[in-house]
Design a protein around this motif. Structure first.
Motif, short mmCIF file in Angstrom:
data_model
loop_
_atom_site.label_atom_id
_atom_site.label_comp_id
_atom_site.label_asym_id
_atom_site.label_seq_id
_atom_site.Cartn_x
_atom_site.Cartn_y
_atom_site.Cartn_z
N GLU A 87 0.81 -1.21 0.00
CA GLU A 87 0.00 0.00 0.00
C GLU A 87 0.85 1.27 0.00
O GLU A 87 0.53 2.24 -0.68
CB GLU A 87 -0.93 0.01 1.22
CG GLU A 87 -2.07 -0.98 1.14
CD GLU A 87 -3.07 -0.62 0.06
OE1 GLU A 87 -3.34 0.59 -0.13
OE2 GLU A 87 -3.59 -1.54 -0.59
N LYS A 188 -1.94 4.63 6.80
CA LYS A 188 -1.33 3.52 6.06
C LYS A 188 0.11 3.27 6.51
O LYS A 188 0.56 2.13 6.63
CB LYS A 188 -1.36 3.81 4.55
CG LYS A 188 -2.72 3.64 3.91
CD LYS A 188 -2.64 3.91 2.42
CE LYS A 188 -3.99 3.72 1.73
NZ LYS A 188 -3.90 3.99 0.27
N GLY A 192 -2.25 0.81 8.99
CA GLY A 192 -3.70 0.83 8.85
C GLY A 192 -4.40 0.79 10.19
O GLY A 192 -3.80 0.48 11.22
#
Length: 211
Positions: A87, A188, A192
């Motif tokens: 991510e 993130k 998260g």
């Protein structure tokens, strides 16, 4: 054959491995080969650390992008493992003129899906890329020296390039602060939000300088 009185002499040769003929050089028993490290002064490079299968230094050239350190086959299994956070990742940049550090963030999955993505940042000489592990301890150990450099470098009224995140996130702690970071990117970087996080009310505490 040699007699007992014979003297063995050691011969040392310097070999340029960029020449194809030298790669075919025949070895003899008891040969010893020493390969020196490349000095920072001798060659431009970028460094890759963290959850990457081929960490270390990569030769840098003008116009080089993040995708240029990935395998030509564009097979993520060659470059990344199941410990990689796809991510978000971080980039450390040091300005030789101002002697200051800056932080950039990018999305590895976006680059893998589309090398033309704006996430595919053009690299500067001596940049350091951090591919973040999904393990909390490994993530902390990877970024701790980076956070210390950023904290120590903030002198002469410079704004601190570190942010802290606490509460119900997977990896609470202090992290490098990328330029133009958004709240979702900050979460993130901290792995998260946890499944039990109450996202209806998030508090941001900010300290303002005199200017």
């Amino acid at each position: 054959s040699r007699g007992l009185g014979d003297v063995y002499k050691r011969q040392v040769s310097n070999i340029d491995l960029l020449l194809v003929d030298n790669l075919k050089k025949e070895l003899m028993p008891n040969d010893s080969i020493t390969i020196p490290e490349t000095s920072m002064d001798q060659r431009a490079f970028v460094s890759v650390e963290g959850a990457f299968n081929r960490p270390g230094k990569f030769g840098w050239s003008e116009g080089m992008k993040i995708s240029d350190i990935l395998s030509a086959e564009r097979d993520y299994l060659i470059d990344f493992s199941n410990e990689t956070d796809f991510e978000i990742a971080l980039l450390e940049r040091f300005d030789q003129q101002t002697k200051t550090y800056s932080v950039l963030d990018f999305s590895p999955i976006d680059i893998l899906n589309d090398p033309n993505s704006k996430q595919n940042i053009q690299l500067n000489e001596f940049d350091i890329l951090y591919f973040l592990p999904i393990n909390e301890l490994d993530r902390f150990l990877l970024l701790e020296p980076f956070v210390k450099r950023l904290s120590a470098n903030n002198t002469n009224g410079q704004r601190l390039k570190v942010f802290s995140i606490t509460g119900d996130v997977k990896f609470p702690g202090a992290y490098p602060l990328p330029s133009k970071i958004t709240l979702i990117e900050a979460i993130k970087i901290a792995g998260g939000a946890a499944d039990t996080a109450f996202l209806d009310s998030i508090e941001i505490s900010r300290t303002f300088s005199n200017d």
